[in-house]
Write a protein that holds these residues in place. Structure first.
Motif, mmCIF file in Angstrom:
data_model
loop_
_atom_site.group_PDB
_atom_site.id
_atom_site.type_symbol
_atom_site.label_atom_id
_atom_site.label_comp_id
_atom_site.label_asym_id
_atom_site.label_seq_id
_atom_site.Cartn_x
_atom_site.Cartn_y
_atom_site.Cartn_z
ATOM 1 N N VAL A 1 -84.194 -16.949 -50.717
ATOM 2 C CA VAL A 1 -85.367 -16.459 -49.985
ATOM 3 C C VAL A 1 -85.960 -15.177 -50.573
ATOM 4 O O VAL A 1 -86.759 -14.506 -49.919
ATOM 5 N N VAL A 2 -85.579 -14.806 -51.805
ATOM 6 C CA VAL A 2 -86.193 -13.628 -52.432
ATOM 7 C C VAL A 2 -86.705 -13.964 -53.826
ATOM 8 O O VAL A 2 -86.165 -14.823 -54.525
ATOM 9 N N LEU A 3 -87.760 -13.258 -54.237
ATOM 10 C CA LEU A 3 -88.297 -13.388 -55.574
ATOM 11 C C LEU A 3 -87.475 -12.545 -56.546
ATOM 12 O O LEU A 3 -86.802 -11.592 -56.145
ATOM 13 N N GLY A 4 -87.552 -12.893 -57.829
ATOM 14 C CA GLY A 4 -86.847 -12.127 -58.844
ATOM 15 C C GLY A 4 -86.796 -12.877 -60.150
ATOM 16 O O GLY A 4 -87.439 -13.927 -60.315
ATOM 17 N N TYR A 5 -86.018 -12.346 -61.097
ATOM 18 C CA TYR A 5 -85.838 -12.969 -62.400
ATOM 19 C C TYR A 5 -84.423 -13.525 -62.516
ATOM 20 O O TYR A 5 -83.513 -13.078 -61.820
ATOM 21 N N ASP A 6 -84.244 -14.467 -63.435
ATOM 22 C CA ASP A 6 -82.909 -15.050 -63.600
ATOM 23 C C ASP A 6 -82.190 -14.532 -64.841
ATOM 24 O O ASP A 6 -81.223 -15.139 -65.303
ATOM 25 N N ASN A 7 -82.651 -13.394 -65.379
ATOM 26 C CA ASN A 7 -81.963 -12.766 -66.501
ATOM 27 C C ASN A 7 -82.290 -11.281 -66.538
ATOM 28 O O ASN A 7 -83.332 -10.840 -66.041
ATOM 29 N N SER B 1 -87.029 -5.865 -51.557
ATOM 30 C CA SER B 1 -86.960 -7.319 -51.712
ATOM 31 C C SER B 1 -88.275 -7.975 -51.305
ATOM 32 O O SER B 1 -88.912 -7.577 -50.319
ATOM 33 N N TYR B 2 -88.652 -8.975 -52.083
ATOM 34 C CA TYR B 2 -89.852 -9.767 -51.825
ATOM 35 C C TYR B 2 -89.386 -11.068 -51.162
ATOM 36 O O TYR B 2 -88.878 -11.971 -51.825
ATOM 37 N N PHE B 3 -89.583 -11.177 -49.863
ATOM 38 C CA PHE B 3 -89.061 -12.319 -49.121
ATOM 39 C C PHE B 3 -90.051 -13.488 -49.090
ATOM 40 O O PHE B 3 -91.239 -13.306 -48.802
ATOM 41 N N ASN B 4 -89.519 -14.673 -49.380
ATOM 42 C CA ASN B 4 -90.254 -15.903 -49.156
ATOM 43 C C ASN B 4 -89.321 -16.836 -48.395
ATOM 44 O O ASN B 4 -88.484 -17.527 -48.984
ATOM 45 N N GLY C 1 -97.467 -8.911 -51.250
ATOM 46 C CA GLY C 1 -97.569 -9.395 -52.630
ATOM 47 C C GLY C 1 -98.995 -9.549 -53.105
ATOM 48 O O GLY C 1 -99.332 -10.511 -53.811
ATOM 49 N N ASN C 2 -99.843 -8.573 -52.762
ATOM 50 C CA ASN C 2 -101.266 -8.689 -53.060
ATOM 51 C C ASN C 2 -101.581 -8.626 -54.551
ATOM 52 O O ASN C 2 -102.620 -9.133 -54.990
ATOM 53 N N PHE C 3 -100.704 -7.985 -55.331
ATOM 54 C CA PHE C 3 -100.946 -7.846 -56.768
ATOM 55 C C PHE C 3 -100.307 -8.965 -57.587
ATOM 56 O O PHE C 3 -100.487 -9.027 -58.799
ATOM 57 N N LEU C 4 -99.556 -9.837 -56.956
ATOM 58 C CA LEU C 4 -99.049 -11.000 -57.671
ATOM 59 C C LEU C 4 -100.228 -11.912 -58.015
ATOM 60 O O LEU C 4 -101.063 -12.207 -57.158
ATOM 61 N N ASN C 5 -100.279 -12.343 -59.258
ATOM 62 C CA ASN C 5 -101.459 -13.101 -59.691
ATOM 63 C C ASN C 5 -101.133 -14.321 -60.545
ATOM 64 O O ASN C 5 -102.020 -14.888 -61.203
ATOM 65 N N GLY C 6 -99.887 -14.740 -60.549
ATOM 66 C CA GLY C 6 -99.502 -15.911 -61.315
ATOM 67 C C GLY C 6 -99.087 -15.624 -62.743
ATOM 68 O O GLY C 6 -98.564 -16.509 -63.429
ATOM 69 N N LYS C 7 -99.302 -14.394 -63.213
ATOM 70 C CA LYS C 7 -98.925 -14.049 -64.585
ATOM 71 C C LYS C 7 -97.427 -13.832 -64.717
ATOM 72 O O LYS C 7 -96.856 -14.043 -65.790
ATOM 73 N N VAL C 8 -96.794 -13.366 -63.634
ATOM 74 C CA VAL C 8 -95.355 -13.144 -63.653
ATOM 75 C C VAL C 8 -94.639 -14.452 -63.324
ATOM 76 O O VAL C 8 -94.927 -15.085 -62.310
ATOM 77 N N LYS C 9 -93.713 -14.824 -64.202
ATOM 78 C CA LYS C 9 -92.900 -16.015 -63.952
ATOM 79 C C LYS C 9 -91.472 -15.568 -63.662
ATOM 80 O O LYS C 9 -90.849 -14.902 -64.464
ATOM 81 N N GLY C 10 -90.987 -15.968 -62.505
ATOM 82 C CA GLY C 10 -89.685 -15.524 -62.058
ATOM 83 C C GLY C 10 -88.609 -16.566 -62.276
ATOM 84 O O GLY C 10 -88.635 -17.343 -63.233
ATOM 85 N N LYS C 11 -87.644 -16.588 -61.356
ATOM 86 C CA LYS C 11 -86.532 -17.525 -61.452
ATOM 87 C C LYS C 11 -87.034 -18.965 -61.583
ATOM 88 O O LYS C 11 -88.009 -19.352 -60.951
#
Length: 389
Positions: free
Chosen positions: A86-92, A213-216, A330-340
């Motif tokens: 339930v949280v955003l982030g990276y896998d490395n 934490s960025y919750f989804n 998450g207003n500045f999220l724009n699809g450019k960041v790719k997470g887990k």
């Protein structure tokens, strides 16, 4: 929070590249959330970095890296028993450490000062201090090398408790005082993640720590959380200007899109650009003055805020002793960041619930103080409690 630019840090490049590729070794394992522990095993600024896992008997798992004290994944069972991250982030670790190409505060233990300080200016003990400017003319989250980009010393006490400590030297991002701080994450049997922050100093300074934490709770970060139901136990909030700085006003939420005293779908208010506060922030990015804080003391036994996903049935309740909570959609999220799992994070793909002092408290003398003096101990408490509704 918020479209941040940071300077790159010194990273053990070879280790990071190996980790990012998921190189197998004798210490590698895969977490319930699908993370490779080897992808976090490296050295940054000559300090070891690893991924630590907390788990309980209810199928809940929390994975944390000591780089920035970040919650990387948080798995809870949904209404059908499916284990859901339930949280955003990276896998490395390579992406977390690359503050140029993938700047983020995903899941971080923020310090020294969460949120913004107006124009980076402080006056402590009669002395004017200029902090670095890193966001819309202000100092945000402790400056360009705040604690989210530093390595905490880690000690896993048991399967459910991780203690992180950091020594922030006098002059760190121009903040005064040698500060010793700790963040203790404890996963409880009732599916709550207890976070305790402590700090001491040898000079008067300011401290304001939080978790970012960025919750989804939908468990699908490729889509927004506008369907999620938000509750905030607050009659008032602190308006901000076009640079996201609090104006000094404390305003009532009555008859405004800032009123979440009744559980309300985020989507009902987050796009109401007829209201200047929502328009200027491109959504919600504001501090609420919690009703659970009275007479200089916060009641961390009462719900300060909650978030609920009708899709998964997952409910998150927030408890704190702090006077405020910053809610950011998450207003500045724009699809450019790719997470887990390579998923692109788009606008409103998450909701942050950051318990803290009000933004720019050091320059608003009537607001609850963030000052810490020698001989005192800073203590901040936050609980993220999960359940099925």
């Amino acid at each position: 929070m918020k479209n941040i630019k940071f300077k790159a840090l010194s990273v053990g490049i070879a280790c990071c590249l190996m980790s990012a590729c998921g190189v197998q070794n004798g210490n590698n394992a895969t977490t319930v959330s699908g993370l490779s522990t080897a992808a976090f095993d490296t050295t940054i600024n000559n300090k070891p970095v690893k991924l630590y896992t907390l788990s309980n008997n209810n199928g809940m798992e929390v994975c944390i890296t000591n780089f920035g004290g970040r919650i990387v994944s948080l798995v809870v069972p949904d209404k059908n028993g499916k284990q859901t991250d339930v949280v955003l982030g990276y896998d490395n670790i390579a992406q977390y450490a690359d503050s140029v190409n993938s700047p983020s505060d995903f899941g971080a233990a923020i310090g020294r000062y969460a949120n913004r300080i107006n124009k980076g200016k402080l006056n402590i003990d009669g002395k004017d201090i200029q902090l670095p400017i890193n966001n819309y003319g202000h100092c945000l989250h402790g400056g360009p090398s705040g604690w989210q980009y530093q390595v905490y010393d880690a000690k896993q006490l048991n399967d459910t408790t991780l203690q992180l400590t950091i020594l922030s030297k006098d002059g760190d991002n121009n903040f005064p005082g040698n500060v010793k701080a700790s963040v203790t994450y404890t996963l409880k049997s009732n599916n709550s993640l207890d976070i305790a922050y402590r700090a001491t100093t040898d000079k008067e300074t300011v401290i304001n720590m939080t978790n970012h934490s960025y919750f989804n709770l939908n468990g699908d970060p490729s889509k927004d959380v506008e369907n999620c139901i938000l509750y905030i136990n607050a009659d008032k909030y602190t308006p901000s200007d076009s640079t996201f700085m609090t104006t000094g006003e404390i305003a009532k939420v009555d008859n405004t899109p800032m009123d979440f005293r009744k559980p309300t779908a985020i989507g009902k208010n987050v796009n109401n650009f007829s209201f200047d506060q929502i328009k200027n922030a491109m959504g919600i990015d504001h501090n609420w003055c919690l009703n659970t804080y009275k007479n200089g003391k916060g009641d961390d036994t009462k719900v300060a805020a909650s978030l609920y996903s009708p899709k998964t049935g997952i409910m998150l309740e927030v408890y704190t002793n702090e006077p405020g909570i910053q809610v950011y959609t998450g207003n500045f999220l724009n699809g450019k960041v790719k997470g887990k799992k390579g998923i692109a994070y788009n606008k409103h793909a998450s909701c942050c619930l950051e318990t803290q002092k009000y933004p720019d408290t050091p320059n608003k003398k009537d607001w609850p103080t963030a000052n810490l003096k020698p001989g005192e101990e800073y203590y901040s408490h936050c609980v993220f409690k999960f359940s099925i509704k």
